[in-house]
Design an enzyme around this catalytic site. Structure first.
Site, PDB file in Angstrom:
ATOM      1  N   HIS A  17       0.840  -1.210   0.000  1.00  0.00           N
ATOM      2  CA  HIS A  17       0.000   0.000   0.000  1.00  0.00           C
ATOM      3  C   HIS A  17       0.874   1.258   0.000  1.00  0.00           C
ATOM      4  O   HIS A  17       0.605   2.212  -0.716  1.00  0.00           O
ATOM      5  CB  HIS A  17      -0.881   0.045   1.254  1.00  0.00           C
ATOM      6  CG  HIS A  17      -1.890  -1.053   1.369  1.00  0.00           C
ATOM      7  ND1 HIS A  17      -2.005  -1.842   2.486  1.00  0.00           N
ATOM      8  CD2 HIS A  17      -2.850  -1.496   0.510  1.00  0.00           C
ATOM      9  CE1 HIS A  17      -2.993  -2.705   2.326  1.00  0.00           C
ATOM     10  NE2 HIS A  17      -3.514  -2.534   1.135  1.00  0.00           N
ATOM     11  N   LYS A  41     -17.838  -6.602   6.699  1.00  0.00           N
ATOM     12  CA  LYS A  41     -16.559  -7.250   6.458  1.00  0.00           C
ATOM     13  C   LYS A  41     -15.812  -7.390   7.784  1.00  0.00           C
ATOM     14  O   LYS A  41     -15.540  -6.385   8.452  1.00  0.00           O
ATOM     15  CB  LYS A  41     -15.740  -6.408   5.461  1.00  0.00           C
ATOM     16  CG  LYS A  41     -14.682  -7.185   4.730  1.00  0.00           C
ATOM     17  CD  LYS A  41     -14.161  -6.361   3.560  1.00  0.00           C
ATOM     18  CE  LYS A  41     -12.916  -6.964   2.973  1.00  0.00           C
ATOM     19  NZ  LYS A  41     -12.435  -6.202   1.831  1.00  0.00           N
ATOM     20  N   ARG A  90      -2.138  -6.293  -8.162  1.00  0.00           N
ATOM     21  CA  ARG A  90      -1.030  -7.233  -8.000  1.00  0.00           C
ATOM     22  C   ARG A  90      -1.088  -8.227  -9.148  1.00  0.00           C
ATOM     23  O   ARG A  90      -0.982  -7.843 -10.298  1.00  0.00           O
ATOM     24  CB  ARG A  90      -1.107  -7.933  -6.641  1.00  0.00           C
ATOM     25  CG  ARG A  90      -0.593  -7.085  -5.507  1.00  0.00           C
ATOM     26  CD  ARG A  90      -1.075  -7.555  -4.179  1.00  0.00           C
ATOM     27  NE  ARG A  90      -2.524  -7.460  -4.105  1.00  0.00           N
ATOM     28  CZ  ARG A  90      -3.250  -7.591  -3.011  1.00  0.00           C
ATOM     29  NH1 ARG A  90      -2.649  -7.857  -1.887  1.00  0.00           N
ATOM     30  NH2 ARG A  90      -4.550  -7.467  -3.019  1.00  0.00           N
ATOM     31  N   SER A 128      -2.499  -7.858   2.968  1.00  0.00           N
ATOM     32  CA  SER A 128      -2.792  -7.708   4.397  1.00  0.00           C
ATOM     33  C   SER A 128      -3.152  -9.054   4.999  1.00  0.00           C
ATOM     34  O   SER A 128      -2.746  -9.391   6.108  1.00  0.00           O
ATOM     35  CB  SER A 128      -3.966  -6.747   4.604  1.00  0.00           C
ATOM     36  OG  SER A 128      -3.678  -5.497   4.063  1.00  0.00           O
TER      37      SER A 128
HETATM   38  P1  ADP Z   1      -9.794  -3.924  -0.301  1.00  0.00           P
HETATM   39  O1  ADP Z   1     -10.378  -4.683   0.845  1.00  0.00           O
HETATM   40  O2  ADP Z   1     -10.620  -2.757  -0.738  1.00  0.00           O
HETATM   41  O3  ADP Z   1      -9.309  -4.760  -1.455  1.00  0.00           O
HETATM   42  P2  ADP Z   1      -7.044  -3.572   0.556  1.00  0.00           P
HETATM   43  O4  ADP Z   1      -6.627  -2.807   1.748  1.00  0.00           O
HETATM   44  O5  ADP Z   1      -6.817  -5.042   0.586  1.00  0.00           O
HETATM   45  O6  ADP Z   1      -8.548  -3.187   0.358  1.00  0.00           O
HETATM   46  O7  ADP Z   1      -6.339  -2.982  -0.734  1.00  0.00           O
HETATM   47  C1  ADP Z   1      -6.539  -1.663  -1.165  1.00  0.00           C
HETATM   48  C2  ADP Z   1      -5.994  -1.534  -2.567  1.00  0.00           C
HETATM   49  O8  ADP Z   1      -4.576  -1.723  -2.549  1.00  0.00           O
HETATM   50  C3  ADP Z   1      -6.535  -2.588  -3.545  1.00  0.00           C
HETATM   51  O9  ADP Z   1      -6.695  -1.969  -4.807  1.00  0.00           O
HETATM   52  C4  ADP Z   1      -5.443  -3.619  -3.590  1.00  0.00           C
HETATM   53  O10 ADP Z   1      -5.427  -4.319  -4.832  1.00  0.00           O
HETATM   54  C5  ADP Z   1      -4.210  -2.740  -3.443  1.00  0.00           C
HETATM   55  N1  ADP Z   1      -3.066  -3.463  -2.907  1.00  0.00           N
HETATM   56  C6  ADP Z   1      -3.015  -4.214  -1.801  1.00  0.00           C
HETATM   57  N2  ADP Z   1      -1.772  -4.763  -1.628  1.00  0.00           N
HETATM   58  C7  ADP Z   1      -1.022  -4.331  -2.687  1.00  0.00           C
HETATM   59  C8  ADP Z   1       0.333  -4.558  -3.124  1.00  0.00           C
HETATM   60  N3  ADP Z   1       1.152  -5.361  -2.449  1.00  0.00           N
HETATM   61  N4  ADP Z   1       0.745  -3.952  -4.255  1.00  0.00           N
HETATM   62  C9  ADP Z   1      -0.117  -3.165  -4.943  1.00  0.00           C
HETATM   63  N5  ADP Z   1      -1.398  -2.929  -4.611  1.00  0.00           N
HETATM   64  C10 ADP Z   1      -1.855  -3.501  -3.498  1.00  0.00           C
END
Ligand code: ADP
Length: 157
Positions: A17, A41, A90, A128
């Protein structure tokens, strides 16, 4: 002023992130990192803790504001008068979900555009969910999350 909203669960914020946030800061004057507070969620960290971690981990980025919202992202974007939403991509696994979501958002709010930033090669496997699971089992997450998150994960064990 070019503004963008980066929404997510951030449960917790990872280096993946942070990489997206730091790159967004190069192209946008104002980056709102918005915690999506979805009561349906199940989250590991409370919304308050996730917000606290977001704040401390992004404090060096002058363009970043931390906020949270409930309900539809497009309504939140409109309330902020911002038309652009940022999501990270990703592997192939993200693509289908992100594609569906971006199209759904376009269907219900054609004034809001979603743009995607590709993960960098060091963070393509960082999520995460995996961070939480491996940390619970005692794995060393120090290369994958910022220090305040590392401390919070240790406390959560
Ligand atoms: P959500 O529950 O909305 O998917 P996340 O916190 O998991 O929220 O992710 C927020 C955004 O960040 C999403 O678009 C996700 O694809 C992106 N994201 C999460 N981890 C990575 C990473 N390692 N590299 C690039 N983008 C990421």
């Amino acid at each position: 002023m070019r503004s963008i909203i980066y929404p997510g669960s951030f449960d917790p914020i990872t280096n993946g992130h942070l990489d997206i946030i730091s790159r967004a800061c190069k192209s946008f004057d104002r980056v709102i990192v918005a915690l999506a507070n979805n009561p349906n969620k199940q989250a590991t960290f409370s919304a308050q803790k996730r917000l606290e971690l977001l704040k401390v981990c992004t404090k060096d980025f002058k363009q970043v504001e931390i906020d949270s919202f409930e309900g539809l992202l497009v309504n939140y974007a409109r309330s902020k008068n911002i038309q652009t939403v940022l999501r990270g991509l990703r592997a192939v696994s993200d693509f289908e979900y992100e594609f569906m979501m971006a199209n759904m958002n376009r269907k219900i709010a054609s004034d809001i555009e979603t743009i995607f930033m590709m993960t960098n090669e060091t963070n393509f496997y960082v999520s995460s969910k995996l961070v939480r699971e491996v940390a619970q089992l005692g794995g060393d997450m120090s290369a994958l999350v910022p220090k305040p998150v590392l401390d919070a994960l240790a406390f959560d064990k």
